[in-house]
Design an enzyme around this catalytic site. Structure first.
Site, mmCIF file in Angstrom:
data_model
loop_
_atom_site.group_PDB
_atom_site.id
_atom_site.type_symbol
_atom_site.label_atom_id
_atom_site.label_comp_id
_atom_site.label_asym_id
_atom_site.label_seq_id
_atom_site.Cartn_x
_atom_site.Cartn_y
_atom_site.Cartn_z
ATOM 1 N N GLY A 15 41.001 33.056 48.300
ATOM 2 C CA GLY A 15 41.994 33.725 48.117
ATOM 3 C C GLY A 15 42.614 33.960 46.796
ATOM 4 C CB CYS A 17 30.614 65.408 51.014
ATOM 5 S SG CYS A 17 29.530 66.177 49.928
HETATM 6 N N1 LLP Z 1 37.817 32.074 53.654
HETATM 7 C C1 LLP Z 1 37.685 32.995 54.785
HETATM 8 C C2 LLP Z 1 37.914 32.309 56.137
HETATM 9 C C3 LLP Z 1 38.061 34.220 54.441
HETATM 10 O O1 LLP Z 1 38.387 35.322 55.433
HETATM 11 C C4 LLP Z 1 37.959 34.646 53.108
HETATM 12 C C5 LLP Z 1 38.078 36.249 52.886
HETATM 13 C C6 LLP Z 1 37.564 33.912 52.344
HETATM 14 C C7 LLP Z 1 37.458 32.419 52.518
HETATM 15 C C8 LLP Z 1 37.334 34.419 50.764
HETATM 16 O O2 LLP Z 1 38.216 34.945 50.130
HETATM 17 P P1 LLP Z 1 38.323 35.464 48.605
HETATM 18 O O3 LLP Z 1 38.312 34.080 47.625
HETATM 19 O O4 LLP Z 1 37.066 36.139 48.565
HETATM 20 O O5 LLP Z 1 39.653 35.925 48.440
HETATM 21 N N2 LLP Z 1 37.035 43.110 51.705
HETATM 22 C C9 LLP Z 1 38.413 42.843 50.981
HETATM 23 C C10 LLP Z 1 38.400 41.157 51.008
HETATM 24 C C11 LLP Z 1 38.458 40.629 52.315
HETATM 25 C C12 LLP Z 1 38.451 39.060 52.305
HETATM 26 C C13 LLP Z 1 38.352 38.557 53.723
HETATM 27 N N3 LLP Z 1 38.206 37.086 53.877
HETATM 28 C C14 LLP Z 1 38.328 42.985 49.750
HETATM 29 O O6 LLP Z 1 37.681 44.051 49.232
HETATM 30 O O7 LLP Z 1 39.381 43.077 48.994
#
Ligand code: LLP
Length: 435
Positions: A247, A360
């Site tokens: 996150g 589009c």
């Molecule tokens: N662990 C779990 C259980 C998760 O669901 C996620 C992300 C992460 C780790 C990694 O989080 P990060 O470090 O990448 O923030 N498509 C969205 C982001 C969705 C994130 C989903 N889960 C975007 O483009 O912002």
């Protein structure tokens, strides 16, 4: 905005990983995702260094949903990372890349029986159980297979992350995890301790993504530690692992100032230490699952500018040869990006424009941005596209997905080929009666 791994050549061209981006665009075509290998490796190391010595034991698992390709699995393996996967396809990719299965964790709020079987069959390290029915299903599948499922239980800590609402997952009102309200997480824990073929190793939470403050992490750390103490008091079970998810936010624009990984580590480890002391419980092994902060800033997308349309008194539209299909994030999350003209990276950005994709529909990539007098044929480099861009790319309007190139010290290697047009119809079937 130039990122720390970028420079401008004497000829005024943007250089990434020692490669001239204009040459990359000529050689591989556009749109093109460019990934800086050294920057990815440096991010992995910064996580490891930040937690080293601050907790007795830790593991960093790359959240592969941010960008999952075989070459990256190799880099992660070499950097001693573990891997988080959240689907059959991600697990398949990791296994195809030869990633050590015992270092893989499987996530998901709905894992089908076939996926659980695949995980057990391949000896993956942890299944992160997300619901009570999943726990029963996993136990019966593992028993049938004569295996033991090593699990973590995902807790919904009731912590609202300070980020876009579509990427918040830690609040009680969430499809993910087992809530603390009503004792559901405790019920699941008791059940996991009793069920056959289940070996509980601890707890997991993930509160959200692109967080630019550490508060949420601190709150999640204390809530889950309090739960771990409660579990110990109620059942005698002492968690050996606590996975606090991913996150950490990144710098998409010059306004974004994410905390450093060091600061994140300080905050989490201090909160953990304080909670362990307060509740008189041992510190569990800490696991982190960063995705975006490992690959996000290491990526640049190169586009060719096609049309520059000036509407007098209104604005100038600059159309590029990609957009929504290679980066849906502006449409989905109002995500903001910065960009520059790669072939005139030394010139002052003095023309305010709107960057539009070629799909589009409205397809605005960047609503307002100053560029150095953009002209058709220029190469536009959009910054910080390493995470959730290729991973979320689609074939909308039947756009083939772009190639991905890994750059390092002046070398550029294709790690994903450009999708050939023929592949767009490869799975189409015209039934006999329509022939
Ligand atoms: N662990 C779990 C259980 C998760 O669901 C996620 C992300 C992460 C780790 C990694 O989080 P990060 O470090 O990448 O923030 N498509 C969205 C982001 C969705 C994130 C989903 N889960 C975007 O483009 O912002």
């Amino acid at each position: 905005m130039l990122l720390p791994n970028q420079s401008v050549s004497p000829g005024g061209r943007l250089v990434v990983g020692g490669c001239d981006t204009v040459e990359l665009a000529t050689r591989f075509g556009t749109p093109l995702y460019v990934l800086d290998e050294e920057m990815i490796r440096a991010s992995c190391r910064s996580y490891r260094q930040a937690f080293e010595g601050k907790v007795p034991s830790y593991e960093i698992a790359y959240a592969s949903k941010a960008l999952m390709i075989k070459a990256l699995c190799k880099v992660m393996e070499q950097e001693q990372m573990a891997l988080d996967v959240a689907s059959e396809g991600e697990l398949f990719t990791a296994l195809e890349a030869g990633f050590p299965p015992e270092r893989i964790k499987l996530h998901g709020n709905f894992k089908k029986a076939a996926l659980l079987r695949m995980a057990l069959d391949n000896g993956i390290g942890r299944v992160v159980v997300d619901s009570l029915p999943e726990l029963d299903l996993l136990s019966s599948i593992a028993t049938d297979m004569g295996k033991t499922a090593d699990i973590l239980i995902r807790i919904t800590p009731g912590v609202k992350a300070d980020t876009h609402e579509r990427i918040r997952t830690g609040q009680e009102d969430s499809k993910f995890g087992l809530g603390l309200i009503g004792g559901i997480a405790l019920t699941a824990t008791r059940k996991a301790l009793e069920l056959p073929s289940i070996d509980l190793h601890g707890f997991h939470c993930h509160i959200g993504s692109q967080m630019l403050h550490t508060d949420g992490f601190r709150r999640a750390a204390s809530v889950v530690m309090e739960f771990i103490a409660h579990v110990a008091a109620e059942t005698g079970y002492v968690a050996e692992q606590f996975d606090i998810g991913g996150g950490l936010g990144i710098r998409y624009t010059h306004d974004d100032v994410p905390p450093t990984v060091d600061k994140l580590a300080d905050e989490i480890c201090t909160a953990l230490g304080a909670a362990a002391e307060e509740h008189n419980i041992p510190l569990p092994e800490l696991i982190l699952e960063p995705g975006r902060s490992i690959v996000g800033e290491a990526g640049v997308t190169l586009y060719t500018i096609g049309v520059v349309k000036e509407i007098p008194g209104i604005r100038t539209y600059v159309s590029v040869d990609g957009g929504l299909s290679d980066n849906p994030r502006p449409c989905l999350y109002d995500a903001e990006y910065e960009a520059l003209i790669a072939n005139r990276a030394d010139q002052r950005p003095d023309t305010v424009v709107r960057v539009a994709g070629a799909h589009c529909e409205t397809d605005t990539l960047i609503p307002e941005l100053a560029l150095a007098a953009p002209r058709p044929g220029d190469i536009l480099a959009v910054q910080a596209t390493g995470a959730y861009n290729y991973a979320m790319a689609s074939n909308y309007n039947r756009f083939p997905r772009p190639a991905v190139v890994l750059v390092n010290d002046g070398r550029a290697d294709i790690v994903v080929e450009r999708e050939p047009l023929a592949d767009l119809v490869r799975l189409d079937v015209v039934p006999q009666r329509l022939q």
